[in-house]
Design a protein around this motif. Structure first.
Motif, PDB file in Angstrom:
ATOM      1  N   PHE A   1      74.306 -36.798 -33.649  1.00  0.00           N
ATOM      2  CA  PHE A   1      74.661 -38.029 -32.945  1.00  0.00           C
ATOM      3  C   PHE A   1      74.161 -38.008 -31.505  1.00  0.00           C
ATOM      4  O   PHE A   1      74.554 -38.835 -30.697  1.00  0.00           O
ATOM      5  N   ARG A   2      73.291 -37.064 -31.168  1.00  0.00           N
ATOM      6  CA  ARG A   2      72.846 -36.876 -29.787  1.00  0.00           C
ATOM      7  C   ARG A   2      72.270 -38.149 -29.145  1.00  0.00           C
ATOM      8  O   ARG A   2      72.525 -38.412 -27.962  1.00  0.00           O
ATOM      9  N   PRO A   3      71.483 -38.980 -29.858  1.00  0.00           N
ATOM     10  CA  PRO A   3      70.943 -40.175 -29.187  1.00  0.00           C
ATOM     11  C   PRO A   3      72.011 -41.135 -28.673  1.00  0.00           C
ATOM     12  O   PRO A   3      71.717 -42.000 -27.853  1.00  0.00           O
ATOM     13  N   TRP A   4      73.236 -40.986 -29.149  1.00  0.00           N
ATOM     14  CA  TRP A   4      74.298 -41.914 -28.754  1.00  0.00           C
ATOM     15  C   TRP A   4      75.361 -41.232 -27.896  1.00  0.00           C
ATOM     16  O   TRP A   4      76.449 -41.742 -27.742  1.00  0.00           O
ATOM     17  N   TRP A   5      75.055 -40.071 -27.332  1.00  0.00           N
ATOM     18  CA  TRP A   5      76.013 -39.403 -26.454  1.00  0.00           C
ATOM     19  C   TRP A   5      76.209 -40.178 -25.155  1.00  0.00           C
ATOM     20  O   TRP A   5      77.293 -40.143 -24.580  1.00  0.00           O
TER      21      TRP A   5
ATOM     22  N   ALA B   1      71.447 -51.010 -35.761  1.00  0.00           N
ATOM     23  CA  ALA B   1      71.125 -51.003 -37.186  1.00  0.00           C
ATOM     24  C   ALA B   1      69.813 -50.280 -37.454  1.00  0.00           C
ATOM     25  O   ALA B   1      69.677 -49.577 -38.458  1.00  0.00           O
ATOM     26  N   ALA B   2      68.849 -50.422 -36.564  1.00  0.00           N
ATOM     27  CA  ALA B   2      67.577 -49.725 -36.752  1.00  0.00           C
ATOM     28  C   ALA B   2      67.739 -48.225 -36.521  1.00  0.00           C
ATOM     29  O   ALA B   2      67.094 -47.408 -37.174  1.00  0.00           O
ATOM     30  N   GLY B   3      68.618 -47.842 -35.591  1.00  0.00           N
ATOM     31  CA  GLY B   3      68.830 -46.427 -35.314  1.00  0.00           C
ATOM     32  C   GLY B   3      69.665 -45.723 -36.361  1.00  0.00           C
ATOM     33  O   GLY B   3      69.494 -44.529 -36.592  1.00  0.00           O
ATOM     34  N   LEU B   4      70.575 -46.458 -37.011  1.00  0.00           N
ATOM     35  CA  LEU B   4      71.420 -45.894 -38.074  1.00  0.00           C
ATOM     36  C   LEU B   4      71.312 -46.802 -39.302  1.00  0.00           C
ATOM     37  O   LEU B   4      72.220 -47.582 -39.596  1.00  0.00           O
TER      38      LEU B   4
ATOM     39  N   PRO C   1      63.183 -34.046 -38.241  1.00  0.00           N
ATOM     40  CA  PRO C   1      63.816 -35.369 -38.299  1.00  0.00           C
ATOM     41  C   PRO C   1      64.113 -35.870 -39.708  1.00  0.00           C
ATOM     42  O   PRO C   1      65.094 -36.570 -39.912  1.00  0.00           O
ATOM     43  N   THR C   2      63.256 -35.521 -40.699  1.00  0.00           N
ATOM     44  CA  THR C   2      63.513 -36.002 -42.058  1.00  0.00           C
ATOM     45  C   THR C   2      64.850 -35.499 -42.576  1.00  0.00           C
ATOM     46  O   THR C   2      65.680 -36.258 -43.096  1.00  0.00           O
ATOM     47  N   CYS C   3      65.090 -34.190 -42.422  1.00  0.00           N
ATOM     48  CA  CYS C   3      66.362 -33.618 -42.871  1.00  0.00           C
ATOM     49  C   CYS C   3      67.517 -34.195 -42.059  1.00  0.00           C
ATOM     50  O   CYS C   3      68.575 -34.521 -42.616  1.00  0.00           O
ATOM     51  N   GLU C   4      67.318 -34.294 -40.764  1.00  0.00           N
ATOM     52  CA  GLU C   4      68.373 -34.811 -39.894  1.00  0.00           C
ATOM     53  C   GLU C   4      68.768 -36.233 -40.280  1.00  0.00           C
ATOM     54  O   GLU C   4      69.954 -36.563 -40.363  1.00  0.00           O
ATOM     55  N   GLU C   5      67.775 -37.063 -40.558  1.00  0.00           N
ATOM     56  CA  GLU C   5      68.048 -38.455 -40.884  1.00  0.00           C
ATOM     57  C   GLU C   5      68.813 -38.586 -42.201  1.00  0.00           C
ATOM     58  O   GLU C   5      69.781 -39.342 -42.308  1.00  0.00           O
ATOM     59  N   HIS C   6      68.411 -37.822 -43.226  1.00  0.00           N
ATOM     60  CA  HIS C   6      69.094 -37.909 -44.513  1.00  0.00           C
ATOM     61  C   HIS C   6      70.511 -37.339 -44.429  1.00  0.00           C
ATOM     62  O   HIS C   6      71.436 -37.874 -45.050  1.00  0.00           O
TER      63      HIS C   6
ATOM     64  N   VAL D   1      60.721 -42.835 -38.645  1.00  0.00           N
ATOM     65  CA  VAL D   1      59.857 -43.986 -38.838  1.00  0.00           C
ATOM     66  C   VAL D   1      60.463 -45.251 -38.268  1.00  0.00           C
ATOM     67  O   VAL D   1      59.752 -46.220 -37.999  1.00  0.00           O
ATOM     68  N   TYR D   2      61.775 -45.288 -38.057  1.00  0.00           N
ATOM     69  CA  TYR D   2      62.374 -46.506 -37.535  1.00  0.00           C
ATOM     70  C   TYR D   2      62.213 -46.629 -36.034  1.00  0.00           C
ATOM     71  O   TYR D   2      62.525 -47.658 -35.455  1.00  0.00           O
ATOM     72  N   ARG D   3      61.728 -45.583 -35.347  1.00  0.00           N
ATOM     73  CA  ARG D   3      61.650 -45.629 -33.885  1.00  0.00           C
ATOM     74  C   ARG D   3      60.766 -46.772 -33.382  1.00  0.00           C
ATOM     75  O   ARG D   3      61.119 -47.427 -32.404  1.00  0.00           O
ATOM     76  N   PRO D   4      59.586 -47.061 -34.006  1.00  0.00           N
ATOM     77  CA  PRO D   4      58.832 -48.226 -33.529  1.00  0.00           C
ATOM     78  C   PRO D   4      59.628 -49.518 -33.625  1.00  0.00           C
ATOM     79  O   PRO D   4      59.488 -50.402 -32.781  1.00  0.00           O
ATOM     80  N   ILE D   5      60.486 -49.645 -34.659  1.00  0.00           N
ATOM     81  CA  ILE D   5      61.292 -50.862 -34.791  1.00  0.00           C
ATOM     82  C   ILE D   5      62.283 -50.958 -33.643  1.00  0.00           C
ATOM     83  O   ILE D   5      62.450 -52.015 -33.024  1.00  0.00           O
TER      84      ILE D   5
END
Length: 865
Positions: A60-64, A100-103, A354-359, A440-444
């Motif tokens: 959850f680091r991006p939302w600290w 929504a794009a971040g999660l 990031p792939t493992c982290e996202e899933h 992959v959602y970061r550009p969005i």
């Protein structure tokens, strides 16, 4: 996924027990999976996550950290004090696209303000399973509000006692209350080898299947109470423990009825009391204490999972591996005893991607299973464990539960029947050697955020907030092209003054930030040594990290260059380079738009200043002062104005506010100002001035309306006749310091109703009294009642003049500033806070007027903005 919350420095703030108790209560009263508390930071405009339950902190680091002006539910709730309920992903995407794009998972969320005594301390947030609509979670929202109110009251008391109520550190990450059944039953027993007496409590007797009140009495009798296959082991285990050699724990035994029990033993004295046996002392048997535990069906399940050919491991909601079968350790290349009890990314570092982290984040937030492929790094030292299998790929599956995520791992070339062996789009793509790849959602996310950025400063802030953390960057510099030279528009993270020599460099300079723009080719350097080798003699900062130089080119036109800096050396994979180059194009288009906007805004500001009065009409008995401050959040020109006009033998004081912003609002403002001046110069009665202006605006039909306040003042008598069209009421400060809101019977705003009437209210302005006219930008704040803003302005007006009337002999020094010498000083004081604000959501206009006593010589009016 590296690191753990709380490993950098100990945070200061409210007691941890208060925060952890709050999130536990929040999960108890809701159907939530994750709960957290955001508190105000000592840094203005910043909220920090103070406690998180139900998610590993690194996930959850991006939302600290959340800035209060960010389009994010936590920020909105803190600013406005209004709860936000997002029942599902659809509502989240509709109201908060960046979140929504971040999660991008199927979950709902609730956000409740933590307030007490009119103060906002932070926000309580809960993430839960998706619901059909907000009505389905309304009861949970109401119960959550009770928990938030209790926290607010506790923080208010803590603050009153001088305690710390802000948070300045990493979040506390705690395990949520278990949703499953309670742990197994536990019974206690003791054995004294000197007397051979065995003592059991009621729970221990029940676990052994003995009738209530019946005790074995001796060790032999205790041995007969367990299964015969274990009876011969039990006396020996107790004797070994009494002799100072306790066996490894726990010990498995079975009752005569076949039930599995876990036995733990220790000496009742000595090791248990902290008094170790002296070296060489005789091993005199000592009393033994122990517990008997019913593990429930879990132990049997673990035993069954140990026999499976697939790798099976379980994670709790903090990312800790709580079970792993031998096959899981074999496939992951880590011995089982090094897996259990450690976080997944600590035990298996090569899964830190990031792939493992996202899933995994999705499995902890959403009930849907997740499947992905991951490549095993055979370049690691494998001497400690056997080669896991022939082939590079593992298929990882995640199955969410209330308390645990069950994970399976199988070789990708041996997938169980009925499952899809490959991800959508064909074979598993070979990952790059990059240290990390942005999701992959970061550009969005970046694209959405850039649509809301208006100025070059806002665009740069979005890049700093959204792009840099996604790639692990720590430094950012953005240069913009002007007249074939590059000028620094934004910098962050670089040593102070380091970038100064590169300011204004020409396009023929041999520098990577220049060449990336002139060639249109991004430049990536894995380390500073690599950069120095490519550009000998270039100045380097103290960091040894990697650098990325990206060209900012929009529709074939050069805009500038962007520099990303990293603290450590790292490589950039082909996919990551592609993503960064694409993001640079988004940034370039946003910067080009911002530059055009800044240019147009400068022209609009000039138009607006031309429409405002350069000087105000004067009178020997009246002193006036006006101030205008443009809004800064959006660079559109506004429609606020003020004026002082000669009206017969008196003066007309006017202030107004055209709805909306932009050139159209400014043009409408200019027309209304001209109309009011024309009516006032003809000394028309106030009600006719307002009625005529109303009809003019309706006839012009600009699609806008305006508020206005018009006061016709007789300087000789102090009699004022005032009308109001939907405008805020004036303030009146009496000579003795009392202030009041002038009660004007107003009419509707101008430009709406051709039959509108504007009643006149008469008041008297004593010598030394001050009449204040203002627009809503001075008193309106997001999340606050406008009446509170007017009350604050009243207090400021009263406190601006602690002594006699300005200009009079003996004016005293007001608290916190120099002596007030004129009405202009008062105007400056009333607008000082707004003038210092970096972001003003609306324009501000202020007009002050005061009468001089007959013996007071005339002064000089000030009408500068």
């Amino acid at each position: 996924m590296t690191g753990s919350a709380g490993d950098e420095r100990k945070p200061s703030g409210p007691p941890p027990a208060l925060l952890t108790g709050t999130v536990a209560d929040a999960l108890r009263v809701t159907d939530g999976r994750v709960a957290g508390v955001y508190l105000r930071s000592p840094t203005p405009g910043l909220l920090r996550l103070a406690v998180l339950a139900g998610l590993p902190g690194p996930l959850f680091r991006p939302w600290w950290r959340v800035t209060v002006d960010r389009p994010f539910p936590v920020a909105d709730v803190h600013r406005t004090g209004v709860p936000v309920v997002l029942a599902n992903a659809t509502e989240t995407m509709r109201d908060y696209a960046q979140l929504a794009a971040g999660l991008p998972f199927q979950f709902g969320s609730l956000y409740v303000p933590v307030v007490a005594d009119g103060r906002s301390f932070g926000v309580l947030a809960v993430l839960r399973a998706a619901a059909a609509d907000a009505a389905e979670v309304q009861a949970e929202h109401e119960r959550l509000a009770v928990v938030a109110d209790a926290l607010g009251a506790a923080l208010s008391r803590l603050d009153a006692d001088g305690g710390e109520v802000t948070w300045d550190g990493e979040p506390l990450c705690v395990r949520p209350p278990a949703a499953g059944p309670a742990p197994g039953r536990v019974g206690r027993f003791a054995w004294d080898p000197a007397t051979d007496v065995v003592t059991l409590d009621e729970q221990a007797r029940a676990l052994l299947g003995l009738p209530p009140g019946q005790s074995p009495g001796t060790l032999d009798a205790l041995a007969r109470a367990v299964d015969p296959t274990d009876a011969h082991r039990l006396p020996g285990l107790l004797h070994r423990t009494a002799g100072g050699r306790p066996p490894p724990l726990p010990i498995q035994v079975r009752t005569t009825e076949g039930g599995l029990r876990l036995l733990e033993l220790w000496e009742a004295t000595g090791a248990a009391t902290g008094a170790p046996r002296p070296p060489g002392a005789a091993a005199t048997p000592r009393p033994i204490a122990g517990v008997l535990l019913d593990p429930g069906p879990g132990a049997l399940a673990d035993g069954a999972a140990d026999l499976l050919p697939e790798g099976v491991f379980c994670l709790d909601r903090l990312g800790l591996v709580v079970y792993a079968n031998p096959r899981a350790g074999h496939l992951l290349g880590v011995p089982r005893d090094r897996l259990v009890g450690r976080s997944l990314w600590e035990a298996v570092p090569w899964l830190n991607q990031p792939t493992c982290e996202e899933h995994l984040r999705g499995a902890l937030l959403s009930p849907e299973p997740a499947h992905f492929h991951v490549r095993h790094p055979h370049t690691q030292n494998r001497s400690a464990v056997p080669r896991p299998y022939e082939g590079d790929w593992l298929r990882i599956s995640l199955y969410p539960g209330a308390d645990l995520v069950t994970c399976t791992a199988v070789p990708a070339n041996r997938v169980p029947q009925g499952t899809d062996p490959e991800p959508v789009g064909g074979a598993p793509p070979a990952p790059d050697t990059a240290a990390s790849t942005a999701p992959v959602y970061r550009p969005i996310v970046l694209a959405i955020a850039l649509t809301e950025a208006v100025t070059a400063r806002q665009v740069s802030a979005v890049v700093m907030r959204e792009l840099l953390p996604a790639f692990g960057g720590r430094r950012l510099a953005i240069y913009l092209l002007q007249e074939r030279h590059l000028y620094l528009a934004w910098e962050s993270g670089f040593p102070k003054g380091f970038l100064r020599p590169f300011e204004g460099v020409a396009l023929d300079a041999r520098l990577p930030g220049v060449e990336t723009l002139t060639t249109g080719r991004p430049l990536f350097f894995d380390s500073m040594r690599q950069l120095a080798a490519a550009y000998p003699g270039i100045a380097l900062d103290a960091s040894e990290g990697a650098r990325a130089f990206l060209p900012l080119i929009a529709s074939g036109r050069p805009v500038g260059s962007c520099i990303l800096g990293f603290d450590r050396s790292r490589s950039f994979g082909s996919e990551e380079r592609t993503v960064l180059t694409a993001l640079a194009g988004l940034i370039a288009h946003a910067m080009e738009k911002a530059q055009r906007y800044d240019t147009e805004a400068a022209l609009a500001r000039g138009l607006q200043q031309a429409l405002l009065p350069r000087r105000l009409s004067q009178h020997a008995r009246v002193e006036t002062a006006g101030r205008y401050l443009p809004g800064t959040e959006g660079m559109d020109v506004g429609g606020d104005w003020y004026d002082v006009v000669e009206a017969g033998d008196g003066l007309a004081l006017v202030i107004g506010d055209v709805q909306g912003h932009g050139v159209q609002a400014a043009a409408t403002m200019g027309q209304l100002r001209s109309a009011v001046r024309a009516f006032a110069l003809g000394d028309r009665p106030p009600e006719e001035v307002m009625g005529g202006t109303n009809h003019l605006l309706i006839d012009l039909d600009p699609g806008q309306f305006a508020s206005c306040c018009y006061v016709r003042l007789d300087p000789a008598t102090g009699v004022a006749r005032a009308v109001r069209a939907g405008h805020l009421p004036p303030l009146l400060r009496h000579p003795d310091g009392r202030t009041e809101v002038v009660d004007l019977s107003g009419g509707v705003v101008l430009g709406v109703d051709p039959r509108a009437l504007y009643p006149v209210t008469e008041l008297r302005l004593e010598p030394g009294a001050i009449l204040a006219l203002y627009t809503d930008g001075l008193v309106e704040r997001p999340g606050q009642d406008i009446d509170d803003g007017i009350a604050a302005l009243r207090r400021d007006l009263a406190g601006a003049l602690p002594g006699p009337h300005p200009g009079a002999a003996g004016a005293r020094e007001p608290r916190g500033g120099p002596a007030v010498r004129s009405l202009a000083d008062v105007a400056d004081r009333l607008t000082s806070t707004a003038r210092r604000a970096a972001d003003r959501a609306d324009d501000i206009a202020l007009l002050l007027a005061t009468r001089r006593a007959a013996r007071t010589p005339p002064g000089t009016n000030t009408g500068d903005a």
